[in-house]
Design a protein around this motif. Structure first.
Motif, short mmCIF file in Angstrom:
data_model
loop_
_atom_site.label_atom_id
_atom_site.label_comp_id
_atom_site.label_asym_id
_atom_site.label_seq_id
_atom_site.Cartn_x
_atom_site.Cartn_y
_atom_site.Cartn_z
N GLU A 227 0.85 -1.18 0.00
CA GLU A 227 0.00 0.00 0.00
C GLU A 227 0.89 1.23 0.00
O GLU A 227 1.68 1.43 0.93
N GLN A 228 0.78 2.06 -1.05
CA GLN A 228 1.62 3.24 -1.18
C GLN A 228 1.40 4.20 -0.02
O GLN A 228 0.27 4.54 0.32
N ALA A 229 2.49 4.62 0.60
CA ALA A 229 2.40 5.59 1.71
C ALA A 229 2.04 6.96 1.18
O ALA A 229 2.41 7.33 0.06
N SER A 230 1.31 7.74 1.97
CA SER A 230 0.94 9.10 1.59
C SER A 230 1.53 10.14 2.51
O SER A 230 1.49 11.33 2.21
N ASP A 231 2.08 9.72 3.65
CA ASP A 231 2.64 10.65 4.64
C ASP A 231 4.12 10.32 4.80
O ASP A 231 4.48 9.16 5.03
N LYS A 419 7.20 15.19 -4.65
CA LYS A 419 7.03 13.82 -4.17
C LYS A 419 8.37 13.10 -4.17
O LYS A 419 9.15 13.22 -5.12
N LEU A 420 8.63 12.34 -3.10
CA LEU A 420 9.80 11.49 -3.00
C LEU A 420 9.31 10.07 -2.81
O LEU A 420 8.59 9.78 -1.85
N LEU A 421 9.69 9.19 -3.75
CA LEU A 421 9.18 7.82 -3.78
C LEU A 421 7.65 7.83 -3.74
O LEU A 421 7.02 7.01 -3.08
N GLN A 422 7.06 8.80 -4.44
CA GLN A 422 5.62 8.98 -4.61
C GLN A 422 4.91 9.40 -3.32
O GLN A 422 3.68 9.36 -3.25
N ILE A 423 5.64 9.83 -2.31
CA ILE A 423 5.04 10.37 -1.08
C ILE A 423 5.10 11.89 -1.18
O ILE A 423 6.17 12.48 -1.34
N GLN A 424 3.94 12.54 -1.05
CA GLN A 424 3.87 13.98 -1.24
C GLN A 424 4.35 14.72 0.00
O GLN A 424 3.90 14.47 1.12
N GLY A 463 -0.24 23.88 0.22
CA GLY A 463 -0.63 22.86 1.18
C GLY A 463 -2.06 22.38 1.08
O GLY A 463 -2.46 21.50 1.85
N THR A 464 -2.84 22.90 0.16
CA THR A 464 -4.26 22.56 0.11
C THR A 464 -4.52 21.16 -0.43
O THR A 464 -5.64 20.67 -0.33
N GLY A 465 -3.47 20.50 -0.97
CA GLY A 465 -3.64 19.15 -1.46
C GLY A 465 -2.75 18.14 -0.76
O GLY A 465 -2.60 17.02 -1.24
#
Length: 734
Positions: A227-231, A419-424, A463-465
């Motif tokens: 599961e791709q991390a988002s934080d 994004k770093l390794l798809q983490i925003q 930061g709104t997204g």
């Protein structure tokens, strides 16, 4: 610390790793062509092995043809190389370079004493090294070194430190859809493990997240879902990145979304790539169900992004500065009573080694009535986090043209999501464009007067997204420039019956009318040298340029400036031809053998100049170009053909079609004429091949597109202004 920085493409080489399941050999190469050839004959692609420098110590490549299937060996040691050559191995030259040990990533070497092919393995993974040793392979230390640190594309760099327990995965397939296959032995994670997928050619953005399942394939490799991390707090201990003025390379972008807002229907083909370095799209967007409201046109953006970010697990965003901007061009026709942001597309731009910037591109439309707008501007807005508050510095510059409107705001909103390794980590967006109003009144005399105004607007969001910034309340959205404080405002413009005039004439006595103008064409005999191949000859022709004055013989400052500009342009063209050499001509330089620009008409303050140029490029034939340019003598500047004629491009095209149909109704010895092709030739790079006389609007159709009926280029009436001419009449041949 697990550093990972962008690798500059011109100083490094990706090293590909392949596996032969029949012989057990691992093979390594910097050649994508060699890699693809081996894959085509059955070798397994194991992705990116490491990154090698373009300079350093040579790594030698050798081949043993005497074992089944053959075998390769690689070494830094010239002595080992020479010993193998003496034993019958074939020396295949330098395979790649090794970085210094003090600044490199070690490539571990293992030896299998039980094999005759595939006897050596090389890997950056200590886990793979240890796993093979546990199976009976002999550990032979470090073979050479790859790269792990270098500068980014704009001169900056970034690095990160993973949390303890996060596994780095380098050799895998897939990974961009939440599933990947391990192709290097010894690296299989377990359910619940945190993983960081290093970027590969197949998956240049990398990835990071939590393993949700592990299974095994028929080939004995591991198939992993995550599961791709988002934080960032799920994966990283710290992140540091900095770069200035990075121009996004459109050749590397990945389109991630091409669907417009729900009320609109836009699709972007997966194979589409922008032209000339920009990101953009033509669009035709219905804004309601019946299609009566719409926006059509094109948008093009050349994004520039800068960033300086420090993030830590316990401190969050300790320092953040993001700049977003670039060159924007929009041309659109809007018929609507609407206000909305329409997402044209979103792209992801990889910046090597897993760092990417996602760029959503919106068109902002706000209109009440019909509008045709051209907008071109540069923008660059910087947002800084200071004491938990966002501070905005705007340096946008706008150059816009509004042709007609009732009420409009039209612009682009360009975003940057780091994004770093798809983490925003953070997002920022800048919306900028032009707003305007158009108030029109039709008087009892039939005169329609209209007053036009325009201004610049800029809106910023930060930061709104980004979810964790929203949770912390670290977001910002504000109109930093609007009509009240716009540094750019279009000078008040007054139109009468669609033509721009210096001042309103309604209600004035004819004796109080504004100034009238006269023209004098300066005609000179000029001799120039023409070149074709190794031959040359002289031609004496009439050259001309126009000069304007008030009807009483006087002048104005702006008129003097316009006359000077016309004279200078004429002299520059003449000087260019006079200084032409044989070498210039043989290289394909444009030769101007004849330049005859004369005044075709003056209507009020608007003058039309008929351009007649004879161009030559050293081939068998020359090119005759005839067209028109328009000038506002009251303002002393060139004006667009559309404004001068009070016609849109679509209206000119329709009139040109009518003119051609009328022309061919009288000239029947013709076949194979493509009307659209003939009309397209009217719209040249630096002018439109249309001019106006006192009697007509005239289009200049080149001979080659009119078929055998045309003996030369035809100047055909496409709109009659008096009853002295009719649509389809020929008033000149060139």
């Amino acid at each position: 610390m697990a550093p990972c920085r962008a690798i500059a493409a011109e100083t490094s080489a990706d090293m590909y790793r392949l596996y032969n399941q029949w012989t057990g050999e691992h093979f390594y190469t910097a050649s994508a062509e060699e890699r693809d050839g081996l894959i085509a004959v059955g070798w397994t692609d194991e992705g990116l092995g490491w990154v090698a420098p373009k300079s350093g110590d040579p790594v030698y490549r050798l081949y043993n043809p005497y074992v089944t299937g053959g075998d390769h060996h690689y070494t830094l040691s010239a002595a080992e190389r020479d010993g193998l050559v003496a034993a019958g191995w074939e020396y295949e030259g330098v395979g790649w370079m090794s970085a210094p040990a003090s600044a490199g990533v070690p490539l571990y070497r293992q030896y299998n004493p039980y094999a005759t092919t595939g006897t050596h393995n090389y890997t950056t993974s200590k886990a793979e090294n240890d796993h093979l040793v546990s199976l009976g392979w002999r550990e032979e230390g470090v073979a050479w070194y790859g790269i792990d640190v270098s500068e980014g594309p704009g001169g900056g760099a970034y690095e990160y430190e993973l949390q303890d327990g996060v596994k780095e995965i380098a050799s895998y397939r897939g990974g961009d859809d939440g599933e990947f296959e391990i192709v290097a032995r010894g690296e299989a994670p377990k359910v619940g493990d945190k993983v960081a997928l290093l970027p590969t050619e197949e998956n240049p953005l990398g990835g990071a997240g939590t393993v949700t399942s592990v299974s095994y394939t028929a080939h004995g490799t591991s198939s992993v879902k995550f599961e791709q991390a988002s934080d960032p707090s799920e994966i990283f201990e710290s992140i540091s990145m900095s770069d200035r003025g990075v121009e996004v390379d459109s050749s590397t972008i990945i389109i991630t979304e091409g669907q417009a807002s729900p009320s609109s229907r836009i699709s972007v083909d997966d194979t589409w790539r922008p032209e000339e370095g920009s990101i953009g799209k033509e669009f035709d967007i219905p804004l309601d169900d019946d299609g009566s409201s719409y926006v059509r046109g094109g948008i093009s953006v050349s994004p520039v992004v800068g960033y300086d970010v420090e993030w830590t697990l316990f401190g969050g965003l300790e320092h953040c500065e993001v700049s977003v901007g670039g060159d924007v061009e929009i041309g659109a026709e809007v018929c609507a009573r609407a206000e909305e942001d329409v997402k044209i597309l979103e792209v992801s731009a990889p910046f090597f080694m897993g760092f990417s910037i996602d760029i959503p591109l919106y068109l902002h439309v706000e209109a009440d009535g019909s509008i045709s707008v051209n907008v071109a501007y540069e923008m660059m807005t910087t947002m800084r986090l200071v004491d938990d508050e966002w501070v905005v510095e705007d340096t946008s510059d706008l150059d816009a043209e509004l042709k007609a409107a009732v009420h409009v705001r039209l612009g682009a909103k360009v975003g940057a999501e780091l994004k770093l390794l798809q983490i925003q980590l953070v997002d920022a967006a800048v919306g900028a464009g032009v707003g305007g109003s158009f108030v029109a009144t039709t008087h009892e005399t039939g005169l329609t007067c209209a007053d036009l105004s325009a201004f610049m607007y800029v809106n910023v969001e930060v930061g709104t997204g980004t979810d964790y910034l929203i949770d912390l309340g670290w977001t910002f959205s504000k109109d930093v420039i609007d009509e009240s404080n716009s540094p750019f405002k279009l000078p008040p413009t007054h139109l009468e019956n669609g033509v721009q005039v210096s001042e309103c004439t309604y209600g004035k006595d004819p004796g109080e009318e504004g100034p009238t103008y006269v023209t004098r064409d300066v005609v000179q005999d000029r001799t120039v040298t023409a070149y074709q191949g190794s031959y040359s000859w002289e031609e004496t022709r009439e050259w001309a340029y126009p000069q304007f004055a008030l009807s009483d013989g006087g002048s104005t400052a702006v008129l003097d400036q316009l006359n000077s500009s016309l004279r200078s342009s004429f002299e520059a063209r003449l000087d260019s031809q006079m200084s032409m050499t044989m070498e210039d001509a043989m290289s394909g330089a444009e030769q101007i053998l004849h330049c005859y620009d004369t005044t075709a008409s003056i209507e009020g303050p608007v003058a039309c100049v008929r351009l007649d140029r004879d161009l030559f490029y050293g081939g068998a034939h020359g090119t005759r170009v005839v067209g028109g340019k328009f000038y506002d003598l009251a303002a002393g500047e060139e004006m667009s053909t559309y404004d001068a004629l009070g016609m849109t491009e679509a209206e000119i095209r329709d009139a040109a079609r009518d003119g051609l149909q009328a022309y061919f109704s009288e000239h029947t010895n013709v076949y194979g004429v493509d009307y659209d092709d003939a009309i397209d030739y009217l719209f040249l790079d630096d002018m439109i091949a249309v001019y106006r006389t006192e009697d007509a609007v005239v289009a200049c159709f080149v001979e080659g597109v009119l078929g055998p009926v045309a003996n030369g280029g035809q100047e055909i009436v496409i709109k009659a202004l008096t009853d002295r001419v009719s649509v389809g009449d020929v008033i000149g041949v060139y």
